[in-house]
Scaffold this motif. Sequence first.
Motif, short mmCIF file in Angstrom:
data_model
loop_
_atom_site.label_atom_id
_atom_site.label_comp_id
_atom_site.label_asym_id
_atom_site.label_seq_id
_atom_site.Cartn_x
_atom_site.Cartn_y
_atom_site.Cartn_z
N PHE A 118 0.84 -1.20 0.00
CA PHE A 118 0.00 0.00 0.00
C PHE A 118 0.88 1.25 0.00
O PHE A 118 0.66 2.18 -0.78
N LEU A 119 1.91 1.25 0.85
CA LEU A 119 2.80 2.41 0.94
C LEU A 119 3.61 2.60 -0.33
O LEU A 119 3.97 3.71 -0.68
N LYS A 120 3.88 1.48 -0.99
CA LYS A 120 4.63 1.55 -2.25
C LYS A 120 3.84 2.39 -3.27
O LYS A 120 4.41 3.03 -4.14
N GLY A 121 2.55 2.34 -3.13
CA GLY A 121 1.68 3.14 -4.01
C GLY A 121 1.50 4.56 -3.52
O GLY A 121 0.70 5.31 -4.09
N LYS A 122 2.16 4.93 -2.43
CA LYS A 122 2.04 6.29 -1.88
C LYS A 122 3.44 6.90 -1.72
O LYS A 122 3.88 7.19 -0.61
N LYS A 177 -5.87 12.10 -12.10
CA LYS A 177 -6.27 10.94 -12.90
C LYS A 177 -5.12 9.94 -12.95
O LYS A 177 -3.97 10.33 -13.19
N GLY A 178 -5.44 8.68 -12.74
CA GLY A 178 -4.41 7.64 -12.69
C GLY A 178 -3.46 7.87 -11.54
O GLY A 178 -2.31 7.44 -11.57
N LYS A 179 -3.94 8.58 -10.52
CA LYS A 179 -3.14 8.95 -9.33
C LYS A 179 -1.87 9.71 -9.72
O LYS A 179 -0.90 9.73 -8.98
N LEU A 180 -1.88 10.30 -10.90
CA LEU A 180 -0.71 11.01 -11.40
C LEU A 180 -0.96 12.52 -11.39
O LEU A 180 -2.01 12.98 -11.81
N GLY A 239 2.47 8.22 -10.10
CA GLY A 239 1.09 7.80 -10.29
C GLY A 239 0.91 6.30 -10.20
O GLY A 239 1.78 5.58 -9.72
N LYS A 240 -0.23 5.85 -10.73
CA LYS A 240 -0.63 4.45 -10.57
C LYS A 240 0.37 3.47 -11.19
O LYS A 240 0.53 2.35 -10.73
N SER A 241 1.01 3.89 -12.27
CA SER A 241 1.91 2.97 -12.97
C SER A 241 3.12 2.59 -12.10
O SER A 241 3.71 1.54 -12.29
N GLU A 242 3.46 3.48 -11.16
CA GLU A 242 4.60 3.27 -10.27
C GLU A 242 5.91 3.10 -11.02
O GLU A 242 6.86 2.50 -10.50
#
Lengths: 215, 321
Positions: free
Chosen positions: B39-43, B90-93, B105-108
């Motif tokens: 989860f943190l990797k995505g933040k 959008k796309g957490k980016l 963003g989402k792609s990490e």
Amino acid sequence: MQIKVWDLATRLFHWVLVLNIFLAWYTIENRMIELHEIAGHSLLALLVFRVLWGVIGSSTARFTQFIKYPRVAIRYLINSVKFSTPHSTGHNPAGGWMVIVMLVILGFQVISGMLSNNDLGFSGALSDYVSKGMSDTFTQLHSLSFDFILFIVWIHLVAVFFYVLVKKDNLVKAMFSGDKNIEQTSQSEKVKLAPQYFALICLGCSVSLAYWLWV
Amino acid sequence: MSAQGKPAEHLSYQATSYITVKRYFFGVLILSLIWGVLFLKGKPEWLQVAAESLHLTPVLKAQTDSFYEQRIDPIFEQYCAACHNDNKQKGKLRLDSFRQLNFSGKSETNLTVAENNLLLERMSLPAEHRLAMPPYGRERHSDTDLALIKLWLDKGGSGQLTEVDFPEAPPKAKKISFEPIDWQAIEKARAPLAQEVQHLQQEYGFSLQYQARTSADLILNSFVIGNRFNDQLLTEFASVKSKLVEVNLYQSAISDLSMRFLLTCQQLKELNIAGTKISAEGLIQLVSLASLEKVLVDKTLITPSVQAKFEQASITLVGVK
């Protein structure tokens, strides 16, 4: 000896809900916004159905049956790890609150979805009733609240598998078959199954509402 | 049945399982930690803020004079930031700053390296492609913009390098922008004389016009009425004289009698009185009009003394045959 604790409607609701949440996630991850919208409205139909079923459904599905005071639920959780809790026929006091939290969070997810937009031609069914700025905010919240759903699902799984693996009470199997071993039920809690046509009436109402909002 | 007459409860759960409560929750803890790490990797922003707070890393931002700020950020601002900003992500980016670009963003994936850069790949797709960025229908970047981003990425996607480090970059294009038109202000400026203007336009057709769609100033033109436009008729426009900036009375029937009217047009900048009955004496009076810039008259009226007086008043005098 086995007794029926979960009626067909409750079981179907549960597993279709699981499938529906997965579909909603999959469709948005793959930019299938039209299908995501359908998944969202299906979720709305399911939630409305569950609320209605919680009022007129079978005894184990009714809110009046499983909503206890929060302190009862907390005491139950503490006693549960000490193995000093009695068996429950339907939802136990903690599980009852899990149902409520799930319904509230999923309800928020559905409503925020209907108020959101994607700036690429898609607007949720209710987004015209709020300003663009407000719709953008709900779009953000719709995305954020998914993290809460994941968290709640995780807590739910931890609790369920605690029963399955530690307490040797297979709740998963019961949610498939609807049956529970009579030794793992509460003697004071008699199950009264509601007629299945009640479920069809609830389903008709909920699907109609979701479809009306969709078209 | 119990002594109170209530049915007896079944025995509570027994701790007979191989998986004990401790073991189970230890397993849950391990899984939760794995889940938490994922989860943190995505933040990445949370991790960066934490590291900066503990002074483990410098604050992540681009220099004001960096190539990114000067050349790359304006591209993202123009084509991307509307959907990839603080409010939408959008796309957490987010592409509204160098700092946010680093969070991917989402792609990490790392969006500041040239190799397999997802940002560049998506921006390079044909406009109609399902995954193209900006999406189909949105204002799209140019090939030059794309080349510029690629150049920046090839040199490490830095927030420190300045334009000096990119001699091969094409010079910055001049940006021409127009002030947005404030229609309300125009309407407000027109409002005091709007009724009079409307009335005169109904009466004399195209003789009275606004100078532009965006102006409250007026132009009077006698052309449509021709030589029937006389001194008397000119006075009909007295109610709007404060807004007259151009008056064309070419070949009309006006005479020196109209001088009284024209001298009260305080905003008048351009006047055409060629082919009229105005005399040299009348013409001379116009030098007292402070706003006047240009006058068109019969060539025969322009004598050296008249010319000198107009030059002295900084008014261009144009002679018409």
